[in-house]
Design a protein around this motif. Structure first.
Motif, PDB file in Angstrom:
ATOM      1  N   VAL A 193      46.177  55.492  37.320  1.00  0.00           N
ATOM      2  CA  VAL A 193      46.715  54.926  38.470  1.00  0.00           C
ATOM      3  C   VAL A 193      47.334  55.951  39.339  1.00  0.00           C
ATOM      4  CG1 VAL A 193      48.142  53.006  39.435  1.00  0.00           C
ATOM      5  CG2 VAL A 193      46.833  52.470  37.376  1.00  0.00           C
ATOM      6  N   ASN A 194      47.462  56.083  40.452  1.00  0.00           N
ATOM      7  CA  ASN A 194      48.008  56.610  41.285  1.00  0.00           C
ATOM      8  C   ASN A 194      49.771  56.173  41.446  1.00  0.00           C
ATOM      9  OD1 ASN A 194      45.915  58.335  42.090  1.00  0.00           O
ATOM     10  ND2 ASN A 194      45.156  56.970  43.782  1.00  0.00           N
ATOM     11  N   GLN A 195      50.348  57.321  41.899  1.00  0.00           N
ATOM     12  CA  GLN A 195      51.691  56.575  42.218  1.00  0.00           C
ATOM     13  C   GLN A 195      51.912  57.071  43.619  1.00  0.00           C
ATOM     14  OE1 GLN A 195      55.113  59.440  40.900  1.00  0.00           O
ATOM     15  NE2 GLN A 195      53.664  60.412  39.735  1.00  0.00           N
ATOM     16  N   SER A 196      53.006  56.217  44.269  1.00  0.00           N
ATOM     17  CA  SER A 196      53.566  56.855  45.774  1.00  0.00           C
ATOM     18  C   SER A 196      54.639  55.871  45.935  1.00  0.00           C
ATOM     19  CB  SER A 196      52.254  56.457  46.798  1.00  0.00           C
ATOM     20  OG  SER A 196      52.020  54.805  46.859  1.00  0.00           O
ATOM     21  N   GLU A 197      55.086  56.056  47.005  1.00  0.00           N
ATOM     22  CA  GLU A 197      56.412  55.275  47.382  1.00  0.00           C
ATOM     23  C   GLU A 197      55.947  53.674  47.820  1.00  0.00           C
ATOM     24  OE1 GLU A 197      59.891  56.888  49.740  1.00  0.00           O
ATOM     25  OE2 GLU A 197      58.147  58.342  50.516  1.00  0.00           O
ATOM     26  N   ASP A 198      54.715  53.773  48.216  1.00  0.00           N
ATOM     27  CA  ASP A 198      54.430  52.331  48.511  1.00  0.00           C
ATOM     28  C   ASP A 198      53.707  51.528  47.025  1.00  0.00           C
ATOM     29  OD1 ASP A 198      53.071  49.834  49.432  1.00  0.00           O
ATOM     30  OD2 ASP A 198      51.533  50.974  50.653  1.00  0.00           O
ATOM     31  N   CYS A 199      54.937  51.141  46.367  1.00  0.00           N
ATOM     32  CA  CYS A 199      54.660  50.801  45.129  1.00  0.00           C
ATOM     33  C   CYS A 199      55.083  49.368  44.508  1.00  0.00           C
ATOM     34  CB  CYS A 199      55.036  51.773  44.092  1.00  0.00           C
ATOM     35  SG  CYS A 199      57.080  51.984  44.334  1.00  0.00           S
ATOM     36  N   LEU A 200      55.660  48.642  45.587  1.00  0.00           N
ATOM     37  CA  LEU A 200      56.193  47.415  45.544  1.00  0.00           C
ATOM     38  C   LEU A 200      55.061  46.271  45.525  1.00  0.00           C
ATOM     39  CD1 LEU A 200      59.464  47.543  47.620  1.00  0.00           C
ATOM     40  CD2 LEU A 200      59.050  48.134  45.026  1.00  0.00           C
ATOM     41  N   ASN A 201      54.303  46.176  44.152  1.00  0.00           N
ATOM     42  CA  ASN A 201      53.288  45.317  43.933  1.00  0.00           C
ATOM     43  C   ASN A 201      53.440  44.556  42.713  1.00  0.00           C
ATOM     44  OD1 ASN A 201      51.497  47.197  41.949  1.00  0.00           O
ATOM     45  ND2 ASN A 201      52.007  48.490  43.612  1.00  0.00           N
ATOM     46  N   LEU A 202      52.571  43.694  42.610  1.00  0.00           N
ATOM     47  CA  LEU A 202      52.576  43.097  41.310  1.00  0.00           C
ATOM     48  C   LEU A 202      51.241  42.328  40.916  1.00  0.00           C
ATOM     49  CD1 LEU A 202      52.387  39.738  42.403  1.00  0.00           C
ATOM     50  CD2 LEU A 202      54.946  39.891  42.573  1.00  0.00           C
ATOM     51  N   ASP A 203      51.208  42.203  39.578  1.00  0.00           N
ATOM     52  CA  ASP A 203      49.763  41.755  39.130  1.00  0.00           C
ATOM     53  C   ASP A 203      49.909  40.399  38.662  1.00  0.00           C
ATOM     54  OD1 ASP A 203      48.950  44.231  39.530  1.00  0.00           O
ATOM     55  OD2 ASP A 203      49.843  44.893  37.450  1.00  0.00           O
ATOM     56  N   VAL A 204      49.019  39.327  38.889  1.00  0.00           N
ATOM     57  CA  VAL A 204      49.020  37.995  38.477  1.00  0.00           C
ATOM     58  C   VAL A 204      47.914  37.878  37.658  1.00  0.00           C
ATOM     59  CG1 VAL A 204      49.150  35.513  39.264  1.00  0.00           C
ATOM     60  CG2 VAL A 204      50.103  37.316  40.522  1.00  0.00           C
ATOM     61  N   TYR A 205      48.109  37.191  36.376  1.00  0.00           N
ATOM     62  CA  TYR A 205      47.043  36.812  35.303  1.00  0.00           C
ATOM     63  C   TYR A 205      46.926  35.336  35.103  1.00  0.00           C
ATOM     64  CZ  TYR A 205      47.471  41.670  34.172  1.00  0.00           C
ATOM     65  OH  TYR A 205      47.477  43.523  34.397  1.00  0.00           O
ATOM     66  N   VAL A 206      45.784  34.832  35.459  1.00  0.00           N
ATOM     67  CA  VAL A 206      45.728  33.385  35.442  1.00  0.00           C
ATOM     68  C   VAL A 206      44.703  32.934  34.586  1.00  0.00           C
ATOM     69  CG1 VAL A 206      45.706  31.348  37.139  1.00  0.00           C
ATOM     70  CG2 VAL A 206      46.644  33.652  37.864  1.00  0.00           C
ATOM     71  N   PRO A 207      44.994  31.643  33.895  1.00  0.00           N
ATOM     72  CA  PRO A 207      43.695  31.152  32.946  1.00  0.00           C
ATOM     73  C   PRO A 207      42.592  30.716  34.125  1.00  0.00           C
ATOM     74  CG  PRO A 207      45.731  30.428  32.369  1.00  0.00           C
ATOM     75  CD  PRO A 207      46.140  31.189  33.414  1.00  0.00           C
ATOM     76  N   ALA A 208      41.433  31.118  33.648  1.00  0.00           N
ATOM     77  CA  ALA A 208      40.103  31.242  34.574  1.00  0.00           C
ATOM     78  C   ALA A 208      40.178  29.560  34.841  1.00  0.00           C
ATOM     79  CB  ALA A 208      39.046  31.682  34.116  1.00  0.00           C
ATOM     80  N   GLY A 209      39.805  29.465  36.305  1.00  0.00           N
ATOM     81  CA  GLY A 209      39.665  27.906  36.626  1.00  0.00           C
ATOM     82  C   GLY A 209      40.959  27.315  37.037  1.00  0.00           C
ATOM     83  N   THR A 210      41.988  27.755  36.962  1.00  0.00           N
ATOM     84  CA  THR A 210      43.226  27.117  37.193  1.00  0.00           C
ATOM     85  C   THR A 210      43.429  26.932  38.889  1.00  0.00           C
ATOM     86  OG1 THR A 210      44.425  28.200  35.267  1.00  0.00           O
ATOM     87  CG2 THR A 210      45.783  27.381  37.241  1.00  0.00           C
ATOM     88  N   VAL A 211      43.729  25.970  39.360  1.00  0.00           N
ATOM     89  CA  VAL A 211      43.789  25.481  40.364  1.00  0.00           C
ATOM     90  C   VAL A 211      45.385  24.985  41.062  1.00  0.00           C
ATOM     91  CG1 VAL A 211      41.380  24.929  40.675  1.00  0.00           C
ATOM     92  CG2 VAL A 211      43.239  23.178  40.217  1.00  0.00           C
ATOM     93  N   PRO A 212      45.601  25.240  42.160  1.00  0.00           N
ATOM     94  CA  PRO A 212      46.846  24.536  42.778  1.00  0.00           C
ATOM     95  C   PRO A 212      47.003  22.966  42.149  1.00  0.00           C
ATOM     96  CG  PRO A 212      45.864  25.906  44.451  1.00  0.00           C
ATOM     97  CD  PRO A 212      44.917  25.641  43.371  1.00  0.00           C
ATOM     98  N   GLY A 213      48.164  22.878  41.754  1.00  0.00           N
ATOM     99  CA  GLY A 213      48.442  21.456  41.313  1.00  0.00           C
ATOM    100  C   GLY A 213      48.550  21.492  39.884  1.00  0.00           C
ATOM    101  N   MET A 214      48.069  22.219  39.315  1.00  0.00           N
ATOM    102  CA  MET A 214      47.997  22.427  37.749  1.00  0.00           C
ATOM    103  C   MET A 214      49.296  22.579  37.133  1.00  0.00           C
ATOM    104  SD  MET A 214      44.361  24.083  36.797  1.00  0.00           S
ATOM    105  CE  MET A 214      44.440  23.684  34.999  1.00  0.00           C
TER     106      MET A 214
END
Length: 537
Positions: A111-132
């Motif tokens: 993975v590259n590095q840079s100052e533009d690094c304020l990011n995140l990763d979201v891992y979700v059970p497949a098929g999850t929908v709003p309201g669960m």
């Protein structure tokens, strides 16, 4: 996320999205992720405006509403750091077996590095929908506020295990600014209100979770902080921020091998700021901070790395700024200014061996005394040292790695130093945290003796091999994230820790669980904590 699927059906030819790619809509933005096994991964999502240009050395700014299409199938950039394995800088060859398993469990990402690094990763059970309304665990990366990032861990492991346990959870992994970019000390930083930027980044990421996690099917009212090492320290400091008011950003915490310790003030580390400035063309500038903001990235980066790695450990760190960290953490704890949320704290048995491997040039009792008076507990008297030596003898059988007799005495002082460092920096801080919180909220503690390696024993972070194995400790984490209690109805009951009954869970080297009293080395640990409060490192 069903809305996103419908949008694709209307515009599929234009977007050229693979049929099985998961999608989510945030504001007017369409994010396209990956499906891995039974987990949907959304990677590299910006949670704040890029801290570049005029926003360098500024507090994180909320991200603008999303618009358009985003490729969320690859990790975002890491924050500026030296891309080496920090463990490898000490103790070779004594750490080779540990390093091999560490690198296998947490491979260095491409993975590259840079100052533009304020990011995140979201891992979700497949098929999850709003309201669960699935519970959420937020991983705060480790590595001494100098190295690492979200892409060093595979969040899919945790999500897949949660599905197997029928307790599905969502995992969010956060990048935050490190080194000088995230922890610039000094009067100039204080005056500008930009001390402890890395911690402020974390807070902004938690605000992002509150704003957007429902779109992934998460429950913003059930958010657990999770970290190890500097990530664990971060979780503890988030609990102490704002007088203990969580602002509804999190509801629980799980902390491994890292706790808020007595801190240097922003002015104590003025020299760190000055060294950085004097290593650049900003030397002599009338407004050095503004000059640093305008420097070419490479010049600033190289000046930051001009210090040796060991020096950087002491220079780019959390400071007492009387703002984000309002008072010394121990003062805040004694005053009850801590978030009253359930929490779990844990340590490994041999926390201090890694630090002691940096001190193998110390081979005599006089050398250990000098280290304690100048670095370990700077300012203590020889009388204090003699009291420590009475409780931490040079007998290898009494030292760390514990339970190994006379084995692994790399130097005559190695096992003694390992025991002192582990108790000073880890076990004393853990017990102090428990002693000032356990009567007010759910509190559980564990000690991991698992993964005993030659020379270093159950060294710092070895409990993560269980967590990302996954193992039985992973199951306890998942249950805690889901219910606020690490007991999952199977196996041994894990009692809450209390002052009158300080019971803790012990993970033995054969991976079995026992419950034992958390009273080992009590006299020595109490002494080291009292001295540490008076003489912060």
């Amino acid at each position: 996320m069903r809305l996103a699927t419908s949008l694709y059906k209307m515009t599929g030819a234009l977007l050229d999205v693979p049929a099985l790619s998961p999608t989510v809509i945030l504001d007017e933005g369409l994010f396209i992720g990956n499906r891995v096994e039974n987990t949907d991964e959304f990677l590299g999502i910006p949670y704040a405006q890029p801290p570049v240009g005029n926003l360098r050395f500024r507090r994180p700014q909320a991200v603008q509403p999303y618009k358009g299409t985003y490729n969320a199938s690859q990790f975002g950039d890491l924050c500026p750091q030296e891309l080496v394995t920090p463990i490898s800088q000490a103790g070779v060859p004594y750490l080779l077996a540990f390093e091999e398993q560490l690198n296998a469990t947490f491979p260095v990402p491409d993975v590259n590095q840079s100052e533009d690094c304020l990011n995140l990763d979201v891992y979700v059970p497949a098929g999850t929908v709003p309201g669960m309304n699935l519970p959420v665990v937020v991983w705060l990366p480790l590595a001494s506020f100098l190295f690492g990032g979200s892409s060093y861990v595979n969040g899919t492991i945790i999500v897949e295990r949660s599905l197997q346990n029928r307790e599905p959870v969502i995992l969010v992994s956060v990048n935050y600014r490190l080194n000088a970019f995230g922890f610039l000390p000094g009067q100039e930083a204080k005056d500008a209100g930009i001390t402890n930027l890395g911690l402020r980044d974390q807070r902004q990421a938690l605000r992002w979770v509150q704003q957007y996690i429902e779109r992934f099917g998460g429950d913003p009212e059930r958010v657990t902080l999770w970290g190890a090492n500097s990530g664990s320290i971060s979780a503890g400091l988030q609990m102490l921020n704002n007088g203990g008011n969580t602002e509804g950003l999190f509801s629980a915490a799980w902390m491994q091998s890292g706790f808020p310790v007595p801190l240097n003030t922003y002015s104590d580390l003025q020299g760190s700021y000055d060294i950085l400035v004097n290593g650049t063309s900003c030397r002599g500038s009338s407004d050095s901070l503004e000059c640093l903001r305008q420097l070419p990235y490479d010049e600033l980066y190289q000046a930051m790395l001009a210090l040796s790695a060991l020096q950087r450990y002491g220079r780019w760190q959390v400071v007492l700024d009387y703002d984000f960290v309002a008072q010394q953490p121990q003062t805040l704890l004694t005053q009850g200014k801590v978030a009253r949320v359930p929490f779990v704290v844990g340590c490994t048995e041999d926390e201090g061996t890694l630090g002691a491997l940096n001190l193998t040039d110390i081979t005599t009792e006089n050398g250990t005394a000098t280290y304690l008076m100048q670095e370990g507990l700077p300012g203590i008297s020889m009388e204090d040292v003699e009291e420590i030596f009475t409780l931490y003898t040079s007998d290898p059988a009494a030292g760390s790695p514990f339970g190994t007799g006379d084995m692994y005495a790399i130097t005559p002082e190695y096992k003694r130093l390992s025991a002192i460092i582990g108790d000073l920096e880890y076990h004393s801080q853990r017990r102090f945290f428990l002693n000032h919180t356990a009567g007010y909220q759910g509190a559980w503690s564990y000690l991991s003796k698992e993964f005993k390696f030659p020379y270093v024993g159950a060294v710092d972070l070895t409990d993560l091999f269980n967590m990302y194995g996954p193992g039985d400790l992973t199951d306890r984490l998942i249950s805690f994230v889901t219910t606020g209690n690490p007991n999952n109805g199977t196996g041994i009951d894990w009692p809450q820790w209390s002052i009158t009954k300080p019971h803790q869970l012990n993970i033995q080297n054969d991976s079995s669980f026992t419950v034992e009293d958390d009273t080992f080395r009590a006299e020595g640990i109490n002494l080291l904590m009292a001295l540490n409060i008076q003489y912060p490192e």
